[in-house]
Design a protein around this motif. Sequence first.
Motif, PDB file in Angstrom:
ATOM      1  N   SER A  26       0.827  -1.208   0.000  1.00 37.49           N
ATOM      2  CA  SER A  26       0.000   0.000   0.000  1.00 37.49           C
ATOM      3  C   SER A  26       0.858   1.254   0.000  1.00 37.49           C
ATOM      4  O   SER A  26       0.587   2.220  -0.716  1.00 37.49           O
ATOM      5  N   LEU A  27       1.931   1.230   0.802  1.00 35.86           N
ATOM      6  CA  LEU A  27       2.817   2.396   0.883  1.00 35.86           C
ATOM      7  C   LEU A  27       3.554   2.650  -0.429  1.00 35.86           C
ATOM      8  O   LEU A  27       3.834   3.793  -0.787  1.00 35.86           O
ATOM      9  N   LEU A  28       3.882   1.560  -1.140  1.00 37.98           N
ATOM     10  CA  LEU A  28       4.643   1.696  -2.385  1.00 37.98           C
ATOM     11  C   LEU A  28       3.772   1.923  -3.607  1.00 37.98           C
ATOM     12  O   LEU A  28       4.289   2.085  -4.713  1.00 37.98           O
ATOM     13  N   THR A  29       2.461   1.969  -3.423  1.00 43.51           N
ATOM     14  CA  THR A  29       1.558   2.206  -4.550  1.00 43.51           C
ATOM     15  C   THR A  29       1.643   3.656  -5.009  1.00 43.51           C
ATOM     16  O   THR A  29       1.598   4.577  -4.193  1.00 43.51           O
ATOM     17  N   LEU A  30       1.765   3.856  -6.308  1.00 43.07           N
ATOM     18  CA  LEU A  30       1.768   5.211  -6.859  1.00 43.07           C
ATOM     19  C   LEU A  30       0.344   5.705  -7.043  1.00 43.07           C
ATOM     20  O   LEU A  30      -0.525   4.976  -7.544  1.00 43.07           O
ATOM     21  N   HIS A  31       0.105   6.950  -6.659  1.00 43.17           N
ATOM     22  CA  HIS A  31      -1.201   7.579  -6.812  1.00 43.17           C
ATOM     23  C   HIS A  31      -1.095   8.700  -7.844  1.00 43.17           C
ATOM     24  O   HIS A  31       0.001   9.135  -8.200  1.00 43.17           O
ATOM     25  N   ALA A  32      -2.240   9.183  -8.292  1.00 44.49           N
ATOM     26  CA  ALA A  32      -2.253  10.268  -9.272  1.00 44.49           C
ATOM     27  C   ALA A  32      -3.521  11.090  -9.119  1.00 44.49           C
ATOM     28  O   ALA A  32      -4.568  10.589  -8.683  1.00 44.49           O
ATOM     29  N   GLY A  33      -3.412  12.344  -9.471  1.00 44.86           N
ATOM     30  CA  GLY A  33      -4.574  13.228  -9.553  1.00 44.86           C
ATOM     31  C   GLY A  33      -4.531  13.949 -10.893  1.00 44.86           C
ATOM     32  O   GLY A  33      -3.454  14.269 -11.396  1.00 44.86           O
TER      33      GLY A  33
END
Length: 404
Positions: A26-33
């Motif tokens: 979960s911590l290493l997941t990349l997010h985007a907006g």
Amino acid sequence: KPISTLPGDPERKAGKLSPLDSIRQSLLTLHAGFLAIDPATGYILAWVGGIDHKKFQYDHVTSKRQVGSTFKPIVYAAALEKGIKPCEFFSNEKRIYEKYDNWSPSNSEGSYDGYYSMKGALVHSVNTVSAELILQTGIPRVIALAKKMGVDSPIPEVPSIVLGAANISLKEMAFAYSSFINHGRPVKPVGITRIEDKEGNVLFAHKPSPPGDEVISIETAMTMTHMLKEVVDSGTARSLHSVYHLKTELGGKTGTTQNNADGWFIGFSTNIVAGCWVGAENPSVHFRTTRLGQGAHTALPIFARFVQKLENSPNHKTYTSGTFPLLPAHLVKEFDCPDFSMKNPRLSFIEKLFMRDAKADSIRDIKREDRKLKRKEKKSEREKKGIRHGLRKLFGGRKKKDER
């Protein structure tokens, strides 16, 4: 133990990942907006707050992160408003600013030779020159302009804001950029244009507000649009044309935070502004290298795919078919200079031939002076140790006779 992220992984299917592995994943997941707006009306055309709202209920359009070099255009616009010209040259020297806790901005490529024109420094996102520019422009002047352009977040009164040290939302930055292609006038967000009941009766209709006051002059807006177009044509965002083969005339700016935790890109055509942020949920999780973590590698591709879809959609040609207004003749002349020069272009031809530049402050000159100083120190040490040698110079013949 490596964590598999492949959908077909047996351990994932069987639900055998340990709680610790799940947390790490979960911590290493990349997010985007992602946000797209109409710069003339403020209408919100697309709003993607995250990668999966069911799992990560956090809106990365309104969340605030360090904005990296996407803040630079605001600084450069303030500099233009103050009277600094696109062809004014600045040394690329790496300086130490003692007044600001020995702050010493560095360039991502590690080069500190020569001189950049103002426009060249923006095109190639040169940190050393940008730092000098904000100090010559005035930090309060830059912050005041950012507020006028639509940035509501607190901005610290420190020069490092030119490199994106302030925490600002994607929404604020996208609407700030609207000033560049809206004749210097920012717009306010409009999310709802009309509400109807089930029978089609209009319960609410948005009434467009009259254009606001200019926060930058039309000339500054046109100059910034042209410089940001050069960023796409030949600068840090050139992959939009060379890799993704976009045909739309575009301007924009990449952004990367110092520890590669946040990647940004904000771009625009004549009729749309779109921005993207990419990063992990926690800023302490970041890429090891700028090559991988830079905004041109993480956020720009999302913008590129978005514009590709617009170009391939017959219903959205209005967003990709326009061209930026031509610069008037007097502004064209202000761009008649190279982006970079090894020698100081401010010197006359005679000065370049025969005179040492009194303001020559490139890193090579400093190193040369350091070498001279070290040679003097070594010579002084030798002279101290060789006093007898000096005496021999004065009384050489007599001393030699006595010694015999």
